[in-house]
Design a protein around this motif. Structure first.
Motif, PDB file in Angstrom:
ATOM      1  N   VAL A 123     -18.927  -6.524  78.356  1.00 57.98           N
ATOM      2  CA  VAL A 123     -19.573  -5.212  78.352  1.00 57.98           C
ATOM      3  C   VAL A 123     -19.532  -4.665  76.931  1.00 57.98           C
ATOM      4  CG1 VAL A 123     -17.404  -4.045  78.969  1.00 57.98           C
ATOM      5  CG2 VAL A 123     -19.599  -2.915  79.393  1.00 57.98           C
ATOM      6  N   SER A 124     -20.629  -4.058  76.519  1.00 57.01           N
ATOM      7  CA  SER A 124     -20.724  -3.474  75.181  1.00 57.01           C
ATOM      8  C   SER A 124     -21.512  -2.174  75.248  1.00 57.01           C
ATOM      9  CB  SER A 124     -21.399  -4.448  74.209  1.00 57.01           C
ATOM     10  OG  SER A 124     -22.707  -4.786  74.658  1.00 57.01           O
ATOM     11  N   GLY A 125     -21.352  -1.374  74.187  1.00 59.76           N
ATOM     12  CA  GLY A 125     -22.067  -0.110  74.119  1.00 59.76           C
ATOM     13  C   GLY A 125     -21.275   1.095  74.567  1.00 59.76           C
ATOM     14  N   SER A 126     -20.037   0.871  75.053  1.00 53.35           N
ATOM     15  CA  SER A 126     -19.219   1.976  75.543  1.00 53.35           C
ATOM     16  C   SER A 126     -17.746   1.611  75.488  1.00 53.35           C
ATOM     17  CB  SER A 126     -19.603   2.343  76.986  1.00 53.35           C
ATOM     18  OG  SER A 126     -18.632   3.182  77.568  1.00 53.35           O
ATOM     19  N   GLU A 127     -16.977   2.381  74.726  1.00 53.59           N
ATOM     20  CA  GLU A 127     -15.530   2.163  74.682  1.00 53.59           C
ATOM     21  C   GLU A 127     -14.906   2.403  76.049  1.00 53.59           C
ATOM     22  OE1 GLU A 127     -11.501   3.812  72.426  1.00 53.59           O
ATOM     23  OE2 GLU A 127     -13.271   5.098  72.646  1.00 53.59           O
ATOM     24  N   ASN A 128     -15.379   3.439  76.743  1.00 56.48           N
ATOM     25  CA  ASN A 128     -14.835   3.728  78.070  1.00 56.48           C
ATOM     26  C   ASN A 128     -14.993   2.547  79.010  1.00 56.48           C
ATOM     27  OD1 ASN A 128     -13.643   6.400  78.241  1.00 56.48           O
ATOM     28  ND2 ASN A 128     -15.673   7.205  77.798  1.00 56.48           N
ATOM     29  N   GLN A 152     -12.699  -2.076  81.875  1.00 56.44           N
ATOM     30  CA  GLN A 152     -12.603  -3.512  82.120  1.00 56.44           C
ATOM     31  C   GLN A 152     -11.158  -3.985  81.936  1.00 56.44           C
ATOM     32  OE1 GLN A 152     -14.450  -6.084  79.223  1.00 56.44           O
ATOM     33  NE2 GLN A 152     -14.738  -7.742  80.700  1.00 56.44           N
ATOM     34  N   GLU A 153     -10.509  -3.538  80.873  1.00 58.66           N
ATOM     35  CA  GLU A 153      -9.105  -3.906  80.647  1.00 58.66           C
ATOM     36  C   GLU A 153      -8.238  -3.483  81.830  1.00 58.66           C
ATOM     37  OE1 GLU A 153      -7.715  -2.275  76.986  1.00 58.66           O
ATOM     38  OE2 GLU A 153      -9.303  -3.184  75.777  1.00 58.66           O
ATOM     39  N   LEU A 154      -8.439  -2.258  82.286  1.00 56.62           N
ATOM     40  CA  LEU A 154      -7.660  -1.749  83.416  1.00 56.62           C
ATOM     41  C   LEU A 154      -7.937  -2.549  84.690  1.00 56.62           C
ATOM     42  CD1 LEU A 154      -8.071   2.054  82.699  1.00 56.62           C
ATOM     43  CD2 LEU A 154      -5.878   0.865  82.907  1.00 56.62           C
ATOM     44  N   ALA A 155      -9.192  -2.894  84.916  1.00 59.01           N
ATOM     45  CA  ALA A 155      -9.555  -3.666  86.101  1.00 59.01           C
ATOM     46  C   ALA A 155      -8.885  -5.038  86.091  1.00 59.01           C
ATOM     47  CB  ALA A 155     -11.068  -3.812  86.197  1.00 59.01           C
ATOM     48  N   LYS A 208       2.725   0.900  86.007  1.00 55.63           N
ATOM     49  CA  LYS A 208       2.403   2.320  85.857  1.00 55.63           C
ATOM     50  C   LYS A 208       2.869   2.857  84.503  1.00 55.63           C
ATOM     51  CE  LYS A 208       3.336   4.971  89.369  1.00 55.63           C
ATOM     52  NZ  LYS A 208       4.028   5.535  90.547  1.00 55.63           N
ATOM     53  N   GLN A 209       4.055   2.458  84.089  1.00 54.51           N
ATOM     54  CA  GLN A 209       4.570   2.929  82.810  1.00 54.51           C
ATOM     55  C   GLN A 209       3.678   2.454  81.658  1.00 54.51           C
ATOM     56  OE1 GLN A 209       7.071   5.126  82.384  1.00 54.51           O
ATOM     57  NE2 GLN A 209       6.365   5.126  80.252  1.00 54.51           N
ATOM     58  N   ASP A 210       3.249   1.211  81.738  1.00 49.68           N
ATOM     59  CA  ASP A 210       2.370   0.657  80.711  1.00 49.68           C
ATOM     60  C   ASP A 210       1.035   1.387  80.679  1.00 49.68           C
ATOM     61  OD1 ASP A 210       1.402  -1.291  78.749  1.00 49.68           O
ATOM     62  OD2 ASP A 210       0.231  -2.123  80.403  1.00 49.68           O
ATOM     63  N   VAL A 211       0.454   1.603  81.849  1.00 44.55           N
ATOM     64  CA  VAL A 211      -0.852   2.270  81.930  1.00 44.55           C
ATOM     65  C   VAL A 211      -0.755   3.721  81.476  1.00 44.55           C
ATOM     66  CG1 VAL A 211      -2.628   3.092  83.537  1.00 44.55           C
ATOM     67  CG2 VAL A 211      -1.826   0.733  83.672  1.00 44.55           C
ATOM     68  N   LYS A 212       0.309   4.412  81.871  1.00 48.29           N
ATOM     69  CA  LYS A 212       0.483   5.798  81.442  1.00 48.29           C
ATOM     70  C   LYS A 212       0.611   5.891  79.923  1.00 48.29           C
ATOM     71  CE  LYS A 212       3.766   6.866  84.475  1.00 48.29           C
ATOM     72  NZ  LYS A 212       4.776   7.638  85.253  1.00 48.29           N
ATOM     73  N   THR A 213       1.361   4.967  79.351  1.00 49.14           N
ATOM     74  CA  THR A 213       1.593   5.001  77.902  1.00 49.14           C
ATOM     75  C   THR A 213       0.330   4.661  77.116  1.00 49.14           C
ATOM     76  OG1 THR A 213       3.917   4.373  78.202  1.00 49.14           O
ATOM     77  CG2 THR A 213       2.953   4.035  76.023  1.00 49.14           C
ATOM     78  N   ARG A 214      -0.356   3.604  77.515  1.00 50.39           N
ATOM     79  CA  ARG A 214      -1.472   3.089  76.707  1.00 50.39           C
ATOM     80  C   ARG A 214      -2.831   3.697  77.042  1.00 50.39           C
ATOM     81  NH1 ARG A 214      -2.695  -2.555  76.388  1.00 50.39           N
ATOM     82  NH2 ARG A 214      -1.914  -2.976  78.491  1.00 50.39           N
ATOM     83  N   TYR A 215      -3.003   4.178  78.268  1.00 55.50           N
ATOM     84  CA  TYR A 215      -4.335   4.616  78.680  1.00 55.50           C
ATOM     85  C   TYR A 215      -4.413   6.085  79.079  1.00 55.50           C
ATOM     86  CZ  TYR A 215      -5.387  -0.374  78.820  1.00 55.50           C
ATOM     87  OH  TYR A 215      -5.560  -1.701  78.482  1.00 55.50           O
ATOM     88  N   ILE A 216      -3.366   6.616  79.700  1.00 54.80           N
ATOM     89  CA  ILE A 216      -3.440   7.984  80.208  1.00 54.80           C
ATOM     90  C   ILE A 216      -2.953   8.993  79.173  1.00 54.80           C
ATOM     91  CG2 ILE A 216      -2.640   9.584  81.987  1.00 54.80           C
ATOM     92  CD1 ILE A 216      -2.577   7.217  83.930  1.00 54.80           C
ATOM     93  N   TYR A 217      -1.682   8.916  78.788  1.00 55.01           N
ATOM     94  CA  TYR A 217      -1.151   9.899  77.844  1.00 55.01           C
ATOM     95  C   TYR A 217      -1.687   9.706  76.430  1.00 55.01           C
ATOM     96  CZ  TYR A 217       2.137  11.393  81.429  1.00 55.01           C
ATOM     97  OH  TYR A 217       2.688  11.896  82.575  1.00 55.01           O
ATOM     98  N   ALA A 218      -2.057   8.498  76.078  1.00 57.77           N
ATOM     99  CA  ALA A 218      -2.596   8.260  74.739  1.00 57.77           C
ATOM    100  C   ALA A 218      -3.932   8.967  74.540  1.00 57.77           C
ATOM    101  CB  ALA A 218      -2.750   6.759  74.494  1.00 57.77           C
TER     102      ALA A 218
END
Length: 247
Positions: free
Chosen positions: A107-112, A117-120, A156-166
């Protein structure tokens, strides 16, 4: 009269051309004659916006009107799903091969969309590891449960640190809050204090960025309800252990 009709049609054409739109396009190969659905993941459910029967090259192109805040969509063939988010008038390009399109796509054209995709993929990996543990006959039920719980907490800790709180203001932070393991939400905003904080962080960011967005208001309601539940639970626990109530 004729000139007025022509003028009206011209005005309508100009308005249509001036409408801000986003585009989702690309190719899903090895899927000839399959129906590719373009769907909106709305708060109220899944809405089919468009569909196409794929040809030899699997080419597709969908578009939609720009929304006031980030919105979530998905491409789907049968049970194979690619999740997307659109927050402007970008053109998102997706290239995949069926029937592994959910796990193997570009996928290209959107960082989101790239972060989603990484999260999936992280979610799929967690699910497979949990399945492997549950099928391990050398482990007791308690050992299986403890092992899976440890996996979930680490995830959850990894996702919170890298994707949510960041970046709580990003659409992918919102997406992360609603990931699941089976039919269970990974983040429990009803009773888990840390998870409630994550919902509140994203809700606050959405308030600043998109104050009238329905999704932001929904996040706030979820966080507030969770805080109420925690306060009630604390009060009940306090009454239970109050030594003055011992007989």
């Amino acid at each position: 009269m004729k000139k007025y009709v022509i003028a009206a049609l011209a005005a309508l054409t100009m308005a249509s051309c001036g409408e801000k739109k986003f585009h989702v396009e690309g190719n899903i190969t090895n899927a000839k004659d399959s129906v590719l659905y373009f769907e909106n993941i709305a708060l109220t459910g899944i809405d089919v916006l468009d569909s196409v029967k794929l040809g030899d090259d699997g080419a597709f192109s969908f578009s939609g009107a720009q929304t006031e805040a980030p919105e979530f969509y998905r491409l789907r063939i049968s049970d194979q799903i690619i999740s997307l988010s659109i927050d402007s008038t970008e053109t998102v390009t997706v290239k995949a091969e069926y029937p592994q399109m959910a796990s193997k796509y570009e996928v290209s054209g959107s960082e989101n969309c790239q972060k989603i995709q990484e999260l999936a993929l992280l979610q799929m990996d967690l699910q497979q590891r949990a399945i492997n543990v549950s099928r391990n006959d050398t482990l007791s039920i308690d050992q299986v449960n403890d092992s899976i719980l440890a996996m979930v907490n680490a995830y959850k800790q990894d996702v919170k640190t890298r994707y949510i709180y960041a970046h709580p203001d990003k659409a992918y932070a919102y997406f992360a809050l609603f990931q699941t393991l089976g039919n269970m939400l990974l983040f429990n905003p009803r009773t888990n204090r840390d998870d409630i904080k994550a919902f509140a962080a994203v809700a606050t960011s959405w308030d600043h960025q998109w104050p009238t967005a329905e999704r932001g208001a929904n996040l706030h309601n979820i966080a507030i309800e969770g805080m109420k539940n925690v306060r009630i639970a604390d009060a009940e626990n306090s009454r239970t252990i109050d030594p003055s109530k011992d007989s």
